[in-house]
Design a protein around this motif. Sequence first.
Motif, PDB file in Angstrom:
ATOM      1  N   GLY A 162     -16.340  20.807  48.686  1.00 51.62           N
ATOM      2  CA  GLY A 162     -15.077  20.362  49.268  1.00 51.62           C
ATOM      3  C   GLY A 162     -15.385  19.637  50.558  1.00 51.62           C
ATOM      4  O   GLY A 162     -16.153  18.678  50.577  1.00 51.62           O
ATOM      5  N   ARG A 163     -14.850  20.120  51.671  1.00 49.90           N
ATOM      6  CA  ARG A 163     -15.128  19.521  52.987  1.00 49.90           C
ATOM      7  C   ARG A 163     -16.086  20.367  53.813  1.00 49.90           C
ATOM      8  O   ARG A 163     -16.377  20.039  54.955  1.00 49.90           O
ATOM      9  CB  ARG A 163     -13.816  19.321  53.732  1.00 49.90           C
ATOM     10  N   GLU A 164     -16.566  21.459  53.236  1.00 45.56           N
ATOM     11  CA  GLU A 164     -17.437  22.387  53.953  1.00 45.56           C
ATOM     12  C   GLU A 164     -18.900  22.170  53.606  1.00 45.56           C
ATOM     13  O   GLU A 164     -19.250  21.944  52.450  1.00 45.56           O
ATOM     14  CB  GLU A 164     -17.062  23.840  53.618  1.00 45.56           C
ATOM     15  N   VAL A 165     -19.757  22.274  54.627  1.00 47.23           N
ATOM     16  CA  VAL A 165     -21.202  22.188  54.397  1.00 47.23           C
ATOM     17  C   VAL A 165     -21.658  23.470  53.711  1.00 47.23           C
ATOM     18  O   VAL A 165     -21.493  24.565  54.247  1.00 47.23           O
ATOM     19  CB  VAL A 165     -21.968  21.983  55.725  1.00 47.23           C
ATOM     20  N   ALA A 166     -22.206  23.312  52.510  1.00 49.29           N
ATOM     21  CA  ALA A 166     -22.681  24.457  51.741  1.00 49.29           C
ATOM     22  C   ALA A 166     -24.179  24.646  51.881  1.00 49.29           C
ATOM     23  O   ALA A 166     -24.702  25.745  51.677  1.00 49.29           O
ATOM     24  CB  ALA A 166     -22.319  24.286  50.264  1.00 49.29           C
ATOM     25  N   GLY A 167     -24.886  23.571  52.221  1.00 52.50           N
ATOM     26  CA  GLY A 167     -26.329  23.670  52.335  1.00 52.50           C
ATOM     27  C   GLY A 167     -26.966  22.306  52.496  1.00 52.50           C
ATOM     28  O   GLY A 167     -26.281  21.298  52.670  1.00 52.50           O
ATOM     29  N   VAL A 168     -28.272  22.302  52.412  1.00 46.68           N
ATOM     30  CA  VAL A 168     -29.075  21.080  52.430  1.00 46.68           C
ATOM     31  C   VAL A 168     -30.120  21.235  51.332  1.00 46.68           C
ATOM     32  O   VAL A 168     -30.723  22.297  51.184  1.00 46.68           O
ATOM     33  CB  VAL A 168     -29.766  20.863  53.800  1.00 46.68           C
ATOM     34  N   ILE A 169     -30.312  20.178  50.577  1.00 46.29           N
ATOM     35  CA  ILE A 169     -31.391  20.173  49.590  1.00 46.29           C
ATOM     36  C   ILE A 169     -32.392  19.104  50.011  1.00 46.29           C
ATOM     37  O   ILE A 169     -32.009  18.003  50.401  1.00 46.29           O
ATOM     38  CB  ILE A 169     -30.892  19.975  48.141  1.00 46.29           C
ATOM     39  N   SER A 170     -33.653  19.472  49.978  1.00 46.59           N
ATOM     40  CA  SER A 170     -34.712  18.568  50.441  1.00 46.59           C
ATOM     41  C   SER A 170     -35.700  18.297  49.319  1.00 46.59           C
ATOM     42  O   SER A 170     -35.699  18.969  48.285  1.00 46.59           O
ATOM     43  CB  SER A 170     -35.445  19.201  51.625  1.00 46.59           C
ATOM     44  N   VAL A 171     -36.552  17.330  49.555  1.00 48.00           N
ATOM     45  CA  VAL A 171     -37.628  17.050  48.609  1.00 48.00           C
ATOM     46  C   VAL A 171     -38.474  18.304  48.409  1.00 48.00           C
ATOM     47  O   VAL A 171     -38.903  18.608  47.301  1.00 48.00           O
ATOM     48  CB  VAL A 171     -38.482  15.856  49.096  1.00 48.00           C
ATOM     49  N   ARG A 172     -38.674  19.058  49.482  1.00 49.41           N
ATOM     50  CA  ARG A 172     -39.446  20.304  49.376  1.00 49.41           C
ATOM     51  C   ARG A 172     -38.784  21.268  48.384  1.00 49.41           C
ATOM     52  O   ARG A 172     -39.457  21.906  47.576  1.00 49.41           O
ATOM     53  CB  ARG A 172     -39.567  20.960  50.755  1.00 49.41           C
ATOM     54  N   ASP A 173     -37.457  21.364  48.441  1.00 52.51           N
ATOM     55  CA  ASP A 173     -36.734  22.224  47.495  1.00 52.51           C
ATOM     56  C   ASP A 173     -36.927  21.732  46.063  1.00 52.51           C
ATOM     57  O   ASP A 173     -37.137  22.537  45.145  1.00 52.51           O
ATOM     58  CB  ASP A 173     -35.241  22.261  47.824  1.00 52.51           C
ATOM     59  N   LEU A 174     -36.851  20.426  45.880  1.00 50.30           N
ATOM     60  CA  LEU A 174     -37.030  19.859  44.536  1.00 50.30           C
ATOM     61  C   LEU A 174     -38.442  20.096  44.024  1.00 50.30           C
ATOM     62  O   LEU A 174     -38.642  20.386  42.838  1.00 50.30           O
ATOM     63  CB  LEU A 174     -36.705  18.368  44.543  1.00 50.30           C
ATOM     64  N   MET A 175     -39.434  19.992  44.906  1.00 52.02           N
ATOM     65  CA  MET A 175     -40.820  20.253  44.502  1.00 52.02           C
ATOM     66  C   MET A 175     -40.983  21.717  44.082  1.00 52.02           C
ATOM     67  O   MET A 175     -41.691  22.013  43.112  1.00 52.02           O
ATOM     68  CB  MET A 175     -41.784  19.921  45.640  1.00 52.02           C
ATOM     69  N   ARG A 176     -40.343  22.612  44.810  1.00 52.43           N
ATOM     70  CA  ARG A 176     -40.414  24.037  44.475  1.00 52.43           C
ATOM     71  C   ARG A 176     -39.861  24.283  43.067  1.00 52.43           C
ATOM     72  O   ARG A 176     -40.444  25.014  42.269  1.00 52.43           O
ATOM     73  CB  ARG A 176     -39.623  24.833  45.515  1.00 52.43           C
ATOM     74  N   VAL A 177     -38.706  23.661  42.759  1.00 57.47           N
ATOM     75  CA  VAL A 177     -38.102  23.799  41.434  1.00 57.47           C
ATOM     76  C   VAL A 177     -39.033  23.230  40.364  1.00 57.47           C
ATOM     77  O   VAL A 177     -39.278  23.859  39.344  1.00 57.47           O
ATOM     78  CB  VAL A 177     -36.727  23.086  41.391  1.00 57.47           C
ATOM     79  N   TRP A 178     -39.542  22.026  40.628  1.00 58.37           N
ATOM     80  CA  TRP A 178     -40.426  21.380  39.659  1.00 58.37           C
ATOM     81  C   TRP A 178     -41.659  22.246  39.385  1.00 58.37           C
ATOM     82  O   TRP A 178     -42.037  22.452  38.232  1.00 58.37           O
ATOM     83  CB  TRP A 178     -40.852  20.004  40.161  1.00 58.37           C
ATOM     84  N   ALA A 179     -42.267  22.758  40.449  1.00 54.88           N
ATOM     85  CA  ALA A 179     -43.474  23.569  40.282  1.00 54.88           C
ATOM     86  C   ALA A 179     -43.178  24.842  39.496  1.00 54.88           C
ATOM     87  O   ALA A 179     -43.959  25.241  38.632  1.00 54.88           O
ATOM     88  CB  ALA A 179     -44.068  23.923  41.646  1.00 54.88           C
ATOM     89  N   ARG A 180     -42.050  25.460  39.788  1.00 55.25           N
ATOM     90  CA  ARG A 180     -41.666  26.686  39.078  1.00 55.25           C
ATOM     91  C   ARG A 180     -41.462  26.408  37.590  1.00 55.25           C
ATOM     92  O   ARG A 180     -41.854  27.202  36.741  1.00 55.25           O
ATOM     93  CB  ARG A 180     -40.405  27.270  39.712  1.00 55.25           C
ATOM     94  N   GLU A 181     -40.856  25.257  37.282  1.00 55.67           N
ATOM     95  CA  GLU A 181     -40.563  24.928  35.889  1.00 55.67           C
ATOM     96  C   GLU A 181     -41.769  24.392  35.124  1.00 55.67           C
ATOM     97  O   GLU A 181     -41.782  24.414  33.906  1.00 55.67           O
ATOM     98  CB  GLU A 181     -39.419  23.918  35.816  1.00 55.67           C
ATOM     99  N   HIS A 182     -42.786  23.905  35.847  1.00 60.84           N
ATOM    100  CA  HIS A 182     -43.919  23.282  35.178  1.00 60.84           C
ATOM    101  C   HIS A 182     -45.237  24.021  35.345  1.00 60.84           C
ATOM    102  O   HIS A 182     -46.277  23.523  34.927  1.00 60.84           O
ATOM    103  CB  HIS A 182     -44.075  21.836  35.685  1.00 60.84           C
ATOM    104  N   THR A 183     -45.215  25.180  35.951  1.00 61.99           N
ATOM    105  CA  THR A 183     -46.427  25.969  36.103  1.00 61.99           C
ATOM    106  C   THR A 183     -46.482  26.990  34.982  1.00 61.99           C
ATOM    107  O   THR A 183     -45.555  27.781  34.808  1.00 61.99           O
ATOM    108  CB  THR A 183     -46.437  26.696  37.469  1.00 61.99           C
TER     109      THR A 183
END
Length: 130
Positions: free
Chosen positions: A105-126
């Motif tokens: 909505g209009r509220e800040v819920a978080g921040v997603i970074s390249v580091r977060d995406l790398m963590r997801v990728w590594a978890r899914e591909h290891t």
Amino acid sequence: MQVREAMSSEVLVVGPEHTLRQAARMMSARGVGSAVVIDPDSEGVGIMTERDVLNAIGAGLDCDVERTAAHLTWDVVYAGPDWTVEEAAAAMARGGFRHLVVLDGREVAGVISVRDLMRVWAREHTPTRV
């Protein structure tokens, strides 16, 4: 996977009148590469990144005098918590940036970074070890 599952929900928030040094110290202490900037006198949310601080230092500016408001990005691309991580990665690649502010909505819920995406990728591909 959705952005809400990969983002950092504990967001560092600074004001537009913080100095660059203050913002850098807070970012360093929290181990993050960005801070959300909320100006109570205007609408919208900005973002201050480590690159913004680096550019100011490289230009020879005084980090004890310069304010975040003069060095942040107000023209922010926002992600939604329901976006997929692939949508977030594509937005980052298109825009050439490493952080997306996540708005619910209009509220800040978080921040997603390249580091977060790398963590997801590594978890899914290891491969899982047996």
